[in-house]
Scaffold this motif. Structure first.
Motif, mmCIF file in Angstrom:
data_model
loop_
_atom_site.group_PDB
_atom_site.id
_atom_site.type_symbol
_atom_site.label_atom_id
_atom_site.label_comp_id
_atom_site.label_asym_id
_atom_site.label_seq_id
_atom_site.Cartn_x
_atom_site.Cartn_y
_atom_site.Cartn_z
ATOM 1 N N ARG A 65 -73.675 -2.740 -41.473
ATOM 2 C CA ARG A 65 -74.940 -3.095 -40.839
ATOM 3 C C ARG A 65 -74.752 -4.215 -39.826
ATOM 4 N N HIS A 66 -74.167 -5.332 -40.248
ATOM 5 C CA HIS A 66 -73.879 -6.445 -39.354
ATOM 6 C C HIS A 66 -72.543 -7.045 -39.766
ATOM 7 N N GLY A 67 -72.015 -7.899 -38.914
ATOM 8 C CA GLY A 67 -70.889 -8.715 -39.338
ATOM 9 C C GLY A 67 -69.633 -8.540 -38.513
ATOM 10 N N PHE A 68 -68.746 -9.542 -38.651
ATOM 11 C CA PHE A 68 -67.475 -9.555 -37.944
ATOM 12 C C PHE A 68 -66.417 -8.787 -38.709
ATOM 13 N N LEU A 69 -65.596 -8.091 -37.970
ATOM 14 C CA LEU A 69 -64.353 -7.554 -38.497
ATOM 15 C C LEU A 69 -63.244 -8.552 -38.154
ATOM 16 N N PRO A 70 -62.169 -8.591 -38.954
ATOM 17 C CA PRO A 70 -61.055 -9.484 -38.605
ATOM 18 C C PRO A 70 -60.489 -9.114 -37.223
ATOM 19 N N PRO A 71 -60.015 -10.095 -36.428
ATOM 20 C CA PRO A 71 -59.974 -11.530 -36.759
ATOM 21 C C PRO A 71 -61.338 -12.195 -36.601
ATOM 22 N N LEU A 72 -61.555 -13.276 -37.344
ATOM 23 C CA LEU A 72 -62.823 -13.974 -37.314
ATOM 24 C C LEU A 72 -62.959 -14.792 -36.037
ATOM 25 N N PRO A 73 -64.213 -15.124 -35.658
ATOM 26 C CA PRO A 73 -64.426 -15.898 -34.424
ATOM 27 C C PRO A 73 -63.815 -17.288 -34.542
ATOM 28 N N THR A 74 -63.362 -17.796 -33.416
ATOM 29 C CA THR A 74 -62.686 -19.098 -33.412
ATOM 30 C C THR A 74 -63.548 -20.203 -32.814
ATOM 31 N N GLY A 75 -64.755 -19.881 -32.364
ATOM 32 C CA GLY A 75 -65.618 -20.903 -31.778
ATOM 33 C C GLY A 75 -65.992 -21.982 -32.789
ATOM 34 N N ARG A 76 -66.155 -23.193 -32.332
ATOM 35 C CA ARG A 76 -66.458 -24.317 -33.224
ATOM 36 C C ARG A 76 -67.961 -24.365 -33.472
ATOM 37 N N VAL A 77 -68.358 -23.940 -34.689
ATOM 38 C CA VAL A 77 -69.759 -23.967 -35.082
ATOM 39 C C VAL A 77 -69.885 -24.705 -36.412
ATOM 40 N N ARG A 78 -71.087 -25.152 -36.708
ATOM 41 C CA ARG A 78 -71.322 -25.863 -37.960
ATOM 42 C C ARG A 78 -71.571 -24.843 -39.071
ATOM 43 N N LEU A 137 -71.856 -11.989 -47.115
ATOM 44 C CA LEU A 137 -71.479 -10.598 -47.367
ATOM 45 C C LEU A 137 -72.711 -9.831 -47.824
ATOM 46 N N HIS A 138 -73.017 -8.732 -47.136
ATOM 47 C CA HIS A 138 -74.098 -7.841 -47.572
ATOM 48 C C HIS A 138 -73.450 -6.566 -48.069
ATOM 49 N N LEU A 139 -73.528 -6.334 -49.378
ATOM 50 C CA LEU A 139 -72.783 -5.246 -50.011
ATOM 51 C C LEU A 139 -73.654 -4.013 -50.229
ATOM 52 N N PRO A 140 -73.069 -2.808 -50.162
ATOM 53 C CA PRO A 140 -73.832 -1.598 -50.481
ATOM 54 C C PRO A 140 -74.164 -1.555 -51.969
ATOM 55 N N LEU A 188 -74.926 -15.592 -38.112
ATOM 56 C CA LEU A 188 -74.278 -15.104 -36.895
ATOM 57 C C LEU A 188 -73.392 -13.912 -37.246
ATOM 58 N N ALA A 189 -73.446 -12.878 -36.398
ATOM 59 C CA ALA A 189 -72.659 -11.678 -36.664
ATOM 60 C C ALA A 189 -72.022 -11.103 -35.412
ATOM 61 N N HIS A 190 -72.096 -11.855 -34.260
ATOM 62 C CA HIS A 190 -71.574 -11.347 -32.991
ATOM 63 C C HIS A 190 -70.808 -12.458 -32.273
ATOM 64 N N PRO A 191 -69.760 -12.112 -31.554
ATOM 65 C CA PRO A 191 -69.013 -13.130 -30.799
ATOM 66 C C PRO A 191 -69.885 -13.889 -29.815
ATOM 67 N N ASN A 226 -75.007 -28.511 -33.135
ATOM 68 C CA ASN A 226 -75.159 -28.966 -34.517
ATOM 69 C C ASN A 226 -76.030 -28.014 -35.337
ATOM 70 N N HIS A 227 -76.202 -26.788 -34.848
ATOM 71 C CA HIS A 227 -77.018 -25.816 -35.565
ATOM 72 C C HIS A 227 -76.273 -25.296 -36.788
ATOM 73 N N ARG A 228 -76.946 -25.237 -37.912
ATOM 74 C CA ARG A 228 -76.333 -24.768 -39.153
ATOM 75 C C ARG A 228 -76.315 -23.239 -39.175
ATOM 76 N N VAL A 229 -75.157 -22.656 -39.484
ATOM 77 C CA VAL A 229 -75.038 -21.199 -39.429
ATOM 78 C C VAL A 229 -74.198 -20.678 -40.590
ATOM 79 N N LEU A 230 -74.399 -19.394 -40.879
ATOM 80 C CA LEU A 230 -73.512 -18.607 -41.731
ATOM 81 C C LEU A 230 -72.834 -17.562 -40.857
ATOM 82 N N VAL A 231 -71.576 -17.296 -41.122
ATOM 83 C CA VAL A 231 -70.834 -16.268 -40.397
ATOM 84 C C VAL A 231 -70.751 -15.037 -41.294
ATOM 85 N N GLU A 232 -71.368 -13.946 -40.868
ATOM 86 C CA GLU A 232 -71.394 -12.742 -41.686
ATOM 87 C C GLU A 232 -70.165 -11.886 -41.438
#
Length: 333
Positions: free
Chosen positions: A123-136, A142-145, A97-100, A110-116
């Motif tokens: 390319r993708h990913g959250f900037l701080p602050p991180l999402p607060t939704g309750r996910v598993r 981290l995708h690094l250059p 997951l990379a979007h609010p 109960n879906h298993r996820v990674l927060v990018e």
């Protein structure tokens, strides 16, 4: 008319085991064309290596990997509700997951996820602050250059996001650099995602070979190929296995940071404008010229009259870009 990848199985597998042993928590990446070996074959190799998790690029690759691998499968492409409905009914699959909107859509499920997290890759990913939704959550990604200090970039990203513990799935860090990041963020469990350095790290353990389909000795001035270009010298016209369907002579744009690199690009472009393109095939010890652009499954290559031509059925070396190559046959010996 096979284009064949010959693999020294013992040497290749020794390299895989060495990389795995040197990088605890390694997650093999299996995507696209399977780095030339094929997705199904790499999935089976991952099972043989007994790793608990692999990563694929897109959801469509999950089914083929799942047939040949028994563990968890991470999908690197971020899921978004605008792209597809959230039908994640496979407990072995972990989505990114990379979007609010994605976090909100899966909150309380109960879906298993990674927060990018967003790195300098942008390319993708959250900037701080991180999402607060309750996910598993199974951790952060981290995708690094490739350029720059990946260790410093990873540390900066984690500290900015307030991540100081738990699993972090990170790309493009291995060996000493991975160990250095572990030292800087001791509370974090690092899971290095590795593709190229794992599967293609020992180039000496595999080689591509093209089968000679036909050989013609022709006089100067003979018209050849689809475009009927004339032979400017007497010599041989070779019909070799491997064309655009195999990825022969297909290239992605390359970085040209130095004057020398720019000069080579200029020289190559000048020759191409004159209708002269060096092929990736080596015959009688030298890389030879295309007679014309590759066909779908074969290539026409010129050989000078004073060279020793191969026979029909012989194999000749060919340089390929493994991430775009598709072989008719992969032989592990």
């Amino acid at each position: 008319m096979p284009l064949t990848l010959h693999v020294d199985a013992a040497a290749w597998r020794a390299h895989l085991a060495e990389v795995l042993d040197a990088n605890p928590g390694l997650v093999p990446v299996i995507k696209g064309n399977g780095y030339g070996f094929g997705v199904a074959r790499l999935a089976a190799e991952a099972r043989r290596l007994r790793v608990p998790t692999v990563a694929v690029g897109v959801p469509a690759e999950v089914s083929l990997v799942r047939q040949n691998f028994d563990g968890d499968i991470v999908v690197l492409e971020p899921w978004h509700p605008a792209l597809s409905a959230p039908r994640f009914d496979d407990p072995r699959v972990i989505r990114t997951l990379a979007h609010p909107e994605a976090v909100a859509a899966l909150a309380g499920t109960n879906h298993r996820v990674l927060v990018e997290l967003r790195t300098a890759m942008q390319r993708h990913g959250f900037l701080p602050p991180l999402p607060t939704g309750r996910v598993r959550s199974e951790g952060y990604a981290l995708h690094l250059p490739l350029e720059g200090d990946g260790v410093a970039e990873a540390e900066r990203t984690l500290r900015a996001a307030g991540v100081s513990e738990g699993p972090v799935w990170v790309s493009h860090l291995l060996g000493k650099r991975l160990a250095e990041l572990r030292r800087r963020v001791p509370g974090v469990e690092l899971r290095p995602r590795v593709g190229t350095a794992l599967w293609l790290g020992d180039r000496s353990s595999f080689r591509a070979r093209s089968t000679v389909i036909d050989v013609h000795e022709l006089p100067r001035g003979t018209k050849v190929g689809y475009r009927q270009h004339r032979m400017i010298k007497p010599g041989y016209l070779l019909v070799l296995a491997g064309g655009t369907a195999h990825g022969i002579a297909l290239e992605a744009p390359k970085p040209v940071p130095s004057l020398e690199a720019r000069a080579k690009v200029l020289a190559t472009g000048t020759l191409g404008a004159a209708g002269l393109t060096l092929s990736p095939f080596t015959i009688d010890g030298r890389q030879r010229w295309f007679a014309e652009p590759p066909h779908m499954q074969v290539s026409l290559v010129l050989l000078a009259q004073d060279a020793t031509p191969p026979a029909i059925g012989d194999e000749v070396p060919v340089e390929v870009r493994m991430t775009t190559a598709t072989f008719d046959r992969v032989e592990l010996v």
